[in-house]
Design a protein around this motif. Sequence first.
Motif, PDB file in Angstrom:
ATOM      1  N   LEU A  50       1.226  -1.210  -0.012  1.00  0.00           N
ATOM      2  CA  LEU A  50       0.136   0.206  -0.041  1.00  0.00           C
ATOM      3  C   LEU A  50       0.669   1.038   0.032  1.00  0.00           C
ATOM      4  O   LEU A  50       0.408   2.611  -0.515  1.00  0.00           O
ATOM      5  CB  LEU A  50      -1.061  -0.540   1.143  1.00  0.00           C
ATOM      6  N   GLU A  53       3.280   3.479  -3.997  1.00  0.00           N
ATOM      7  CA  GLU A  53       3.199   4.360  -5.161  1.00  0.00           C
ATOM      8  C   GLU A  53       3.733   5.586  -3.950  1.00  0.00           C
ATOM      9  O   GLU A  53       4.662   6.544  -4.379  1.00  0.00           O
ATOM     10  CB  GLU A  53       2.029   4.682  -5.149  1.00  0.00           C
ATOM     11  N   PHE A 233      -0.251   1.639  -8.850  1.00  0.00           N
ATOM     12  CA  PHE A 233      -0.943   2.234  -8.764  1.00  0.00           C
ATOM     13  C   PHE A 233      -2.368   1.649  -9.736  1.00  0.00           C
ATOM     14  O   PHE A 233      -3.161   0.645  -9.568  1.00  0.00           O
ATOM     15  CB  PHE A 233      -1.106   4.058  -9.252  1.00  0.00           C
ATOM     16  N   ARG A 236      -3.022  -2.535  -9.995  1.00  0.00           N
ATOM     17  CA  ARG A 236      -3.346  -2.574  -7.745  1.00  0.00           C
ATOM     18  C   ARG A 236      -4.652  -2.406  -7.923  1.00  0.00           C
ATOM     19  O   ARG A 236      -5.180  -3.043  -7.368  1.00  0.00           O
ATOM     20  CB  ARG A 236      -2.302  -1.792  -6.591  1.00  0.00           C
ATOM     21  N   VAL A 237      -5.271  -1.008  -8.440  1.00  0.00           N
ATOM     22  CA  VAL A 237      -6.551  -0.979  -8.325  1.00  0.00           C
ATOM     23  C   VAL A 237      -7.162  -1.569  -9.488  1.00  0.00           C
ATOM     24  O   VAL A 237      -8.308  -1.395  -9.475  1.00  0.00           O
ATOM     25  CB  VAL A 237      -6.544  -0.098  -8.012  1.00  0.00           C
ATOM     26  N   MET A 244      -7.057   9.710 -10.215  1.00  0.00           N
ATOM     27  CA  MET A 244      -5.799   9.007  -9.588  1.00  0.00           C
ATOM     28  C   MET A 244      -4.509   9.919  -8.323  1.00  0.00           C
ATOM     29  O   MET A 244      -3.919  10.449  -9.464  1.00  0.00           O
ATOM     30  CB  MET A 244      -5.678   8.189 -10.623  1.00  0.00           C
ATOM     31  N   GLY A 247      -3.717  14.542  -4.409  1.00  0.00           N
ATOM     32  CA  GLY A 247      -2.987  14.433  -2.651  1.00  0.00           C
ATOM     33  C   GLY A 247      -2.193  13.529  -2.372  1.00  0.00           C
ATOM     34  O   GLY A 247      -1.982  13.527  -1.307  1.00  0.00           O
ATOM     35  N   GLN A 281       2.629   5.150   7.243  1.00  0.00           N
ATOM     36  CA  GLN A 281       2.370   3.893   7.341  1.00  0.00           C
ATOM     37  C   GLN A 281       2.173   2.864   8.686  1.00  0.00           C
ATOM     38  O   GLN A 281       0.634   2.598   8.771  1.00  0.00           O
ATOM     39  CB  GLN A 281       2.932   2.981   5.872  1.00  0.00           C
TER      40      GLN A 281
ATOM     41  N   LYS B 105     -12.406  12.820   2.256  1.00  0.00           N
ATOM     42  CA  LYS B 105     -12.396  13.473   1.022  1.00  0.00           C
ATOM     43  C   LYS B 105     -13.039  11.423   0.064  1.00  0.00           C
ATOM     44  O   LYS B 105     -12.615  11.162   0.667  1.00  0.00           O
ATOM     45  CB  LYS B 105     -11.002  13.441   0.134  1.00  0.00           C
ATOM     46  N   ASN B 107     -11.966   8.784  -1.958  1.00  0.00           N
ATOM     47  CA  ASN B 107     -10.934   8.840  -2.785  1.00  0.00           C
ATOM     48  C   ASN B 107     -11.329   7.632  -2.957  1.00  0.00           C
ATOM     49  O   ASN B 107     -11.274   6.731  -2.118  1.00  0.00           O
ATOM     50  CB  ASN B 107      -9.770   9.458  -1.962  1.00  0.00           C
ATOM     51  N   ILE B 108     -10.582   6.475  -4.336  1.00  0.00           N
ATOM     52  CA  ILE B 108     -10.626   5.842  -4.296  1.00  0.00           C
ATOM     53  C   ILE B 108      -9.533   4.450  -3.605  1.00  0.00           C
ATOM     54  O   ILE B 108     -10.168   4.040  -2.573  1.00  0.00           O
ATOM     55  CB  ILE B 108     -10.311   5.211  -5.890  1.00  0.00           C
ATOM     56  N   ILE B 112     -10.118   1.751  -0.052  1.00  0.00           N
ATOM     57  CA  ILE B 112      -9.763   0.647  -0.483  1.00  0.00           C
ATOM     58  C   ILE B 112      -8.861   0.478   1.322  1.00  0.00           C
ATOM     59  O   ILE B 112      -8.762  -0.919   1.818  1.00  0.00           O
ATOM     60  CB  ILE B 112      -8.611   0.548  -1.295  1.00  0.00           C
ATOM     61  N   THR B 113      -7.952   1.063   1.108  1.00  0.00           N
ATOM     62  CA  THR B 113      -6.723   1.389   2.547  1.00  0.00           C
ATOM     63  C   THR B 113      -8.123   0.863   3.955  1.00  0.00           C
ATOM     64  O   THR B 113      -7.423  -0.111   5.086  1.00  0.00           O
ATOM     65  CB  THR B 113      -6.240   2.662   2.298  1.00  0.00           C
ATOM     66  N   VAL B 134     -14.792  -0.661 -10.083  1.00  0.00           N
ATOM     67  CA  VAL B 134     -13.947  -1.597 -10.263  1.00  0.00           C
ATOM     68  C   VAL B 134     -12.396  -1.954  -9.411  1.00  0.00           C
ATOM     69  O   VAL B 134     -11.997  -2.891  -9.042  1.00  0.00           O
ATOM     70  CB  VAL B 134     -13.479  -1.748 -11.745  1.00  0.00           C
ATOM     71  N   ALA B 135     -12.424  -0.245  -8.866  1.00  0.00           N
ATOM     72  CA  ALA B 135     -10.972  -0.296  -8.079  1.00  0.00           C
ATOM     73  C   ALA B 135     -10.816  -0.729  -6.890  1.00  0.00           C
ATOM     74  O   ALA B 135     -10.420  -1.151  -6.260  1.00  0.00           O
ATOM     75  CB  ALA B 135     -10.620   1.219  -8.205  1.00  0.00           C
ATOM     76  N   ILE B 136     -12.282  -0.566  -6.439  1.00  0.00           N
ATOM     77  CA  ILE B 136     -12.617  -1.589  -5.166  1.00  0.00           C
ATOM     78  C   ILE B 136     -12.391  -2.817  -5.045  1.00  0.00           C
ATOM     79  O   ILE B 136     -12.875  -3.358  -3.946  1.00  0.00           O
ATOM     80  CB  ILE B 136     -14.367  -0.657  -4.720  1.00  0.00           C
ATOM     81  N   PRO B 138     -10.690  -5.673  -6.162  1.00  0.00           N
ATOM     82  CA  PRO B 138      -9.716  -6.531  -5.660  1.00  0.00           C
ATOM     83  C   PRO B 138      -9.981  -6.479  -4.245  1.00  0.00           C
ATOM     84  O   PRO B 138      -9.859  -7.868  -3.598  1.00  0.00           O
ATOM     85  CB  PRO B 138      -8.292  -6.450  -6.103  1.00  0.00           C
TER      86      PRO B 138
END
Lengths: 321, 367
Positions: A50, A53, A233, A236-237, A244, A247, A281, B105, B107-108, B112-113, B134-136, B138
């Motif tokens: 995670l 990136e 990235f 991964r998603v 994407m 921030g 992290q 926010k 934010n995808i 996910i995290t 789609v991103a969510i 996996p």
Amino acid sequence: MSDVPLSATVKSFLRHETILAILLVVVLAILSQQSDKFFTTANLLNQGRLMTEVGLIALPMTFVIITGGIDLSVGSILGLCAILMGVFWHNLGLPLPVAMVLAVLVGGVGGLVNGLIITRFKVPPLIATLATLALYRGLAEGISQARSVRGYPDWFYVLGQGDFLGIPTQLWIFVIFAIIAAFILGFTTFGRATYAAGANETAARFSGINVDRTKLLIYTAAGLVSGIAAVIFVSRVSTTRSDMGTGVELDVITAVVLGGTSIFGGRGTIIGTVVGLVLVQALKNGLSLSGVKGDGTIVVIGLVLILAILASNLFSRNGDG
Amino acid sequence: MKKSLLLAACFGLASSTAFAASAWTGGDELPTNPLACDATPGTVSAKPYDGGVPTNAPDRNGKKITVVDIPKLIGVGYFAATTKGIQEAAKELGNVDAKTDGPTKANIDEQITFIDNYVTSGVDGILFAANDPVAIAPVLKKALAAGINVVGYDANATPDARQWFVNQAEFNGIAKSLVDALAKEAGEDAGFAIVTSTFTTPNQARWINEMSAYAAKCHPNMKWLETVEAQEDNVLSFNQSATLINKYGDQLKGIFGMTSVATPAAAEAVTQAGQCGKIAIVGLATPNAMKPYVEKDCVKSVVLWNPVDLGYAAMQVLRATADGTLKAGDASVKAGKLGELKVVNGSEILLGAPFIFDKSNIAQFDF
């Protein structure tokens, strides 16, 4: 304690990186007490996945900040490269590996443009990259028309979701890049030129260092690495979106500054950045696992950032005095 | 020489963004299914169950479960309302420990995290509203693989990444309600603009896509002027609406607000511009935010479902899934005070038709 003069060895021991490393150990110890899920191999490796990136971009950002600059556009470059990789592959029908390379090169061009604006037109980095932050994000949205590209082949997901010898693929990439960056910064003339440009730009120029060329290379590298982070990235998603990396620049700057790189330039190390990155992290993950909600986590990270910098300022002042 | 070349290159780059300002009609390329122009209800196609299945889920029938709800973002009225519904249902059921957590926010990556961490910490059930379908996927599949029950509400993920999705209202139904309301208030040949969250937000993209298909079919003379992004941000939504009013002048007869933030902000912009009654506002919004404008007759109709009910239904569906009382192939599910809810489209549970708030009923609602 202030009446005992600190010896040179103690002074060098109490560098910011050391204080940070001690803080990291303390944080890890506390967090593993709070949740039995935290200190497991699976969780730690997953966190490595995670943070890659942000970690990758933090490496060239360390160079950028050491020169006394800043690059706010990295998140937007990430978004633009992600979109372009999708467009090159899906819309223009190029083979995916070619699209990946082209996307990374576009990232390099984005960074080069930043560098040119900063060195040729003498625009302060904050303003130059604030402008390109908007410019690149606008391009990403304009080009994509907010249409996502999905359905990549399976081999592509290896990069972001797979592993090699039991360790997430992207973590290998990060470790290799970190070693290269640490070597360049610590052991080459380019690294010394980077410090010199940040410590005293005029002096650096008079001693024959090509400051502009150094900065140009650094900003270009920041763009290139943002492009690489974009490819990882997307893998991964499993989808591209024009928003994407929004921030990401703040997460990157947090890791670098927490790692002891001075925003005024001239000071900082790659190892510090890596420790800063791991600390943030670990806090995000560990606090979440021990039941602290998202908003609480942000508060704690803010407090740690202030404490770490206060502590290191305090020690270095004692040392100087 | 070098400098001018570089400047030219920069301007070239900048001008290529200009084509982003076209009348944008939806970001996804999924097929549209516009409803009939009169009140004929849409047909619901019968499809076999297409949701996912958790691996080695323990027997949770009647046992106490812990559930985490991860909406698109926290700190906005809409998701505060769904959270309220989730808590109501959890309290009523008595054997659920539910909490809401998520990014601040939309934010995808952050969402996910958050899910990833809750999968690691070990919960029995996950409720989600996806920032990207789609991103969510996996991370949700990872949750299913860990034996966790996964149910979505508000914004879907790809079907095989979750067990059920509680659909507040069908996209084509919302689109019809919105477009019909604007045509009625502003006229069949009205020029209008849309204030949405972002072009990539799946629900909004889907609605706009369906709206464009329905307008082309039933109100072909309406003029699409522009679609603008305003995140889910109050100030930005207000500024974007004010800009639209200045930019199009008399051409602009209506504004669609696609989010519960954009609609009241657009109503405020129209009020401050002194255009009440001249520019119609139609949109999705919560009643509390819209009451002042509806009472002043600036806004005639507000379209929405009840988000408290949506959260309530999602929690009931998750409990039924954990208990095994809702299985693949079932045609309906019991959802407490809401009664029987229909299963549609393979693995979606339909909350009901969209609700229209107006001067006659808005005072009765408080969320």
